[in-house]
Design a protein around this motif. Structure first.
Motif, PDB file in Angstrom:
ATOM      1  N   GLU A  19      89.121  12.725  48.194  1.00  0.00           N
ATOM      2  CA  GLU A  19      88.387  12.446  46.953  1.00  0.00           C
ATOM      3  C   GLU A  19      89.340  12.313  45.768  1.00  0.00           C
ATOM      4  O   GLU A  19      89.206  11.393  44.948  1.00  0.00           O
ATOM      5  CB  GLU A  19      87.375  13.560  46.680  1.00  0.00           C
ATOM      6  CG  GLU A  19      86.585  13.369  45.405  1.00  0.00           C
ATOM      7  CD  GLU A  19      85.702  14.563  45.072  1.00  0.00           C
ATOM      8  OE1 GLU A  19      85.097  14.552  43.978  1.00  0.00           O
ATOM      9  OE2 GLU A  19      85.625  15.503  45.888  1.00  0.00           O
ATOM     10  N   ARG A  20      90.325  13.245  45.680  1.00  0.00           N
ATOM     11  CA  ARG A  20      91.284  13.209  44.582  1.00  0.00           C
ATOM     12  C   ARG A  20      92.092  11.915  44.593  1.00  0.00           C
ATOM     13  O   ARG A  20      92.243  11.244  43.568  1.00  0.00           O
ATOM     14  CB  ARG A  20      92.224  14.418  44.705  1.00  0.00           C
ATOM     15  CG  ARG A  20      93.458  14.389  43.794  1.00  0.00           C
ATOM     16  CD  ARG A  20      93.187  14.793  42.374  1.00  0.00           C
ATOM     17  NE  ARG A  20      92.523  13.759  41.569  1.00  0.00           N
ATOM     18  CZ  ARG A  20      92.253  13.892  40.280  1.00  0.00           C
ATOM     19  NH1 ARG A  20      92.577  14.997  39.632  1.00  0.00           N
ATOM     20  NH2 ARG A  20      91.654  12.924  39.617  1.00  0.00           N
ATOM     21  N   SER A  23      90.057   8.722  43.875  1.00  0.00           N
ATOM     22  CA  SER A  23      89.633   8.614  42.477  1.00  0.00           C
ATOM     23  C   SER A  23      90.711   7.956  41.620  1.00  0.00           C
ATOM     24  O   SER A  23      90.390   7.304  40.607  1.00  0.00           O
ATOM     25  CB  SER A  23      89.263   9.991  41.920  1.00  0.00           C
ATOM     26  OG  SER A  23      90.407  10.806  41.704  1.00  0.00           O
ATOM     27  N   GLN A  27      91.010   3.274  40.267  1.00  0.00           N
ATOM     28  CA  GLN A  27      90.946   3.117  38.821  1.00  0.00           C
ATOM     29  C   GLN A  27      90.846   1.642  38.414  1.00  0.00           C
ATOM     30  O   GLN A  27      91.434   0.768  39.050  1.00  0.00           O
ATOM     31  CB  GLN A  27      92.175   3.745  38.166  1.00  0.00           C
ATOM     32  CG  GLN A  27      92.209   5.259  38.210  1.00  0.00           C
ATOM     33  CD  GLN A  27      91.166   5.878  37.294  1.00  0.00           C
ATOM     34  OE1 GLN A  27      91.153   5.647  36.087  1.00  0.00           O
ATOM     35  NE2 GLN A  27      90.282   6.682  37.889  1.00  0.00           N
ATOM     36  N   SER A  93      88.848  15.539  40.291  1.00  0.00           N
ATOM     37  CA  SER A  93      88.532  14.136  40.525  1.00  0.00           C
ATOM     38  C   SER A  93      88.296  13.481  39.176  1.00  0.00           C
ATOM     39  O   SER A  93      88.398  14.137  38.135  1.00  0.00           O
ATOM     40  CB  SER A  93      87.294  14.013  41.426  1.00  0.00           C
ATOM     41  OG  SER A  93      87.054  12.661  41.778  1.00  0.00           O
ATOM     42  N   CYS A  94      87.994  12.183  39.165  1.00  0.00           N
ATOM     43  CA  CYS A  94      87.800  11.513  37.879  1.00  0.00           C
ATOM     44  C   CYS A  94      87.013  10.235  38.037  1.00  0.00           C
ATOM     45  O   CYS A  94      86.894   9.665  39.129  1.00  0.00           O
ATOM     46  CB  CYS A  94      89.137  11.229  37.201  1.00  0.00           C
ATOM     47  SG  CYS A  94      90.260  10.178  38.147  1.00  0.00           S
ATOM     48  N   ASP A  95      86.491   9.764  36.923  1.00  0.00           N
ATOM     49  CA  ASP A  95      85.777   8.496  36.830  1.00  0.00           C
ATOM     50  C   ASP A  95      86.776   7.342  36.970  1.00  0.00           C
ATOM     51  O   ASP A  95      87.929   7.470  36.531  1.00  0.00           O
ATOM     52  CB  ASP A  95      85.078   8.431  35.465  1.00  0.00           C
ATOM     53  CG  ASP A  95      84.213   7.203  35.292  1.00  0.00           C
ATOM     54  OD1 ASP A  95      84.764   6.116  34.966  1.00  0.00           O
ATOM     55  OD2 ASP A  95      82.996   7.324  35.452  1.00  0.00           O
TER      56      ASP A  95
END
Length: 336
Positions: A19-20, A23, A27, A93-95
């Motif tokens: 997941e990390r 993410s 981008q 994690s991130c958008d």
């Protein structure tokens, strides 16, 4: 040479790694390199990381020994030439728009050394729990409700009271300013990022994106260091070091600093002395840090701590504590 270097240091977070990594790879902004560092994990992290080594955007570094993670991040920065860097945790994690939004801020504002986005706090399954804006509403209900560019010194007025940048993974740093600030302190475990923000924002400005684009797991395992007796003592000591940095750098404290931060910090320490049987040496260091703060303290109260509380816990050794100088003998009542 990519414009952004993303440095992920991992230790035993195999369950979050895909997941990390995904993410970042997904981008909308793609001018980056992703440096994946395994810090001596004992789970199957290395196997997962190795699955990405054929991607041209990815560099893999696997280590058999586990050392201070901040040392890994600092060493990785030494090996890159990118203009911007991200110091990322392996369990966050991130958008997909995180980099795009933050790069825009740094590109358009050369005086900005640090840009960060608001974070969601999530649980171990990635479920959103709350916006981290809730943790700063008591400081200023409006400040973090919309995007802003501001002088770093202005943000320091809030940093005096707490770390207002909740998670390094949601921040984009200008490499030049990161280096000037001295990078991450490897002498700290809990407040190194807070001290780094303080140092960067005394020499540069800040940009903020109000949309929560970072997903932050506050704790992913049993009893965290912050919840333990050792962690409480360590956090008190490290917090005082951050506050001392501000004072010794000549940054004026906010008007409510004593009431909102200094006195509560002192009171919490007194409680730990009475009930948690902390280390004598650690508390001697804390006492000396309070002394160096040079603020109004209740001399009689501190004298009581030394002669009564520490005497009960460490026989006779309390006599080694140096007396406070007379200029610290003020009348502020901290006993209430």
């Amino acid at each position: 040479m990519p414009k952004v270097s993303i440095i992920v240091v991992n230790y035993n977070y195999a369950r979050y790694l895909d997941e990390r990594i995904q993410s970042f790879l997904n981008q909308t902004y793609q001018d980056f390199e992703l440096i994946l560092i395994d810090n001596g994990s004992t789970d199957n992290s290395a196997q997962i990381i190795n699955q990405y080594k054929e991607d041209k955007r990815v560099r893999v570094e696997l280590f058999s020994d586990n050392i201070h993670p901040f040392l890994r991040w600092n060493r990785a920065v030494e090996s890159i030439k990118s203009e911007y860097i991200v110091i990322a945790a392996a369990d966050d994690s991130c958008d997909p728009r995180l980099l795009e939004k933050l790069v825009e801020k740094l590109d358009a504002n050369p005086s900005v050394g640090l840009a960060f986005a608001q974070s969601w706090e999530v649980d171990s399954h990635g479920k959103r729990l709350r916006s981290c804006k809730e943790t700063t509403d008591h400081l200023d209900l409006e400040r973090w409700s919309q995007d802003f560019i501001d002088k770093g010194i202005n943000e320091c007025q809030y940093l005096f009271l707490q770390c207002t940048i909740p998670n390094p993974s949601g921040a984009l740093l200008r490499r030049e300013i990161f280096d000037q600030a001295g990078r991450l302190s490897t002498q700290m475990r809990m407040c190194s990022d807070w001290l780094l923000w303080a140092k960067m924002l005394t020499i540069s400005d800040i940009a903020f994106v109000a949309e929560p684009l970072n997903y932050y797991r506050e704790s992913t395992g049993g009893i965290s260091l912050r919840q333990s007796v050792e962690g409480s003592i360590r956090e008190t000591e490290e917090t005082l070091k951050v506050l001392l940095y501000f004072r010794e750098a000549g940054i004026p404290s906010p008007n409510n600093f004593c009431e909102k931060k200094y006195y509560p910090l002192l009171r919490d320490w007194l409680k730990m002395l009475s009930f948690k049987h902390p280390s004598f040496r650690a508390n001697l260091r804390i006492l000396r840090l309070f002394q160096r703060m040079g603020l109004r303290t209740n001399y009689q109260l501190l004298k009581y701590i030394i002669s009564e509380v520490l005497q009960r816990k460490v026989s006779n050794t309390y006599r080694k504590i140096p007396s406070f100088k007379r200029e610290h003998e003020h009348t502020a009542d901290l006993s209430q």
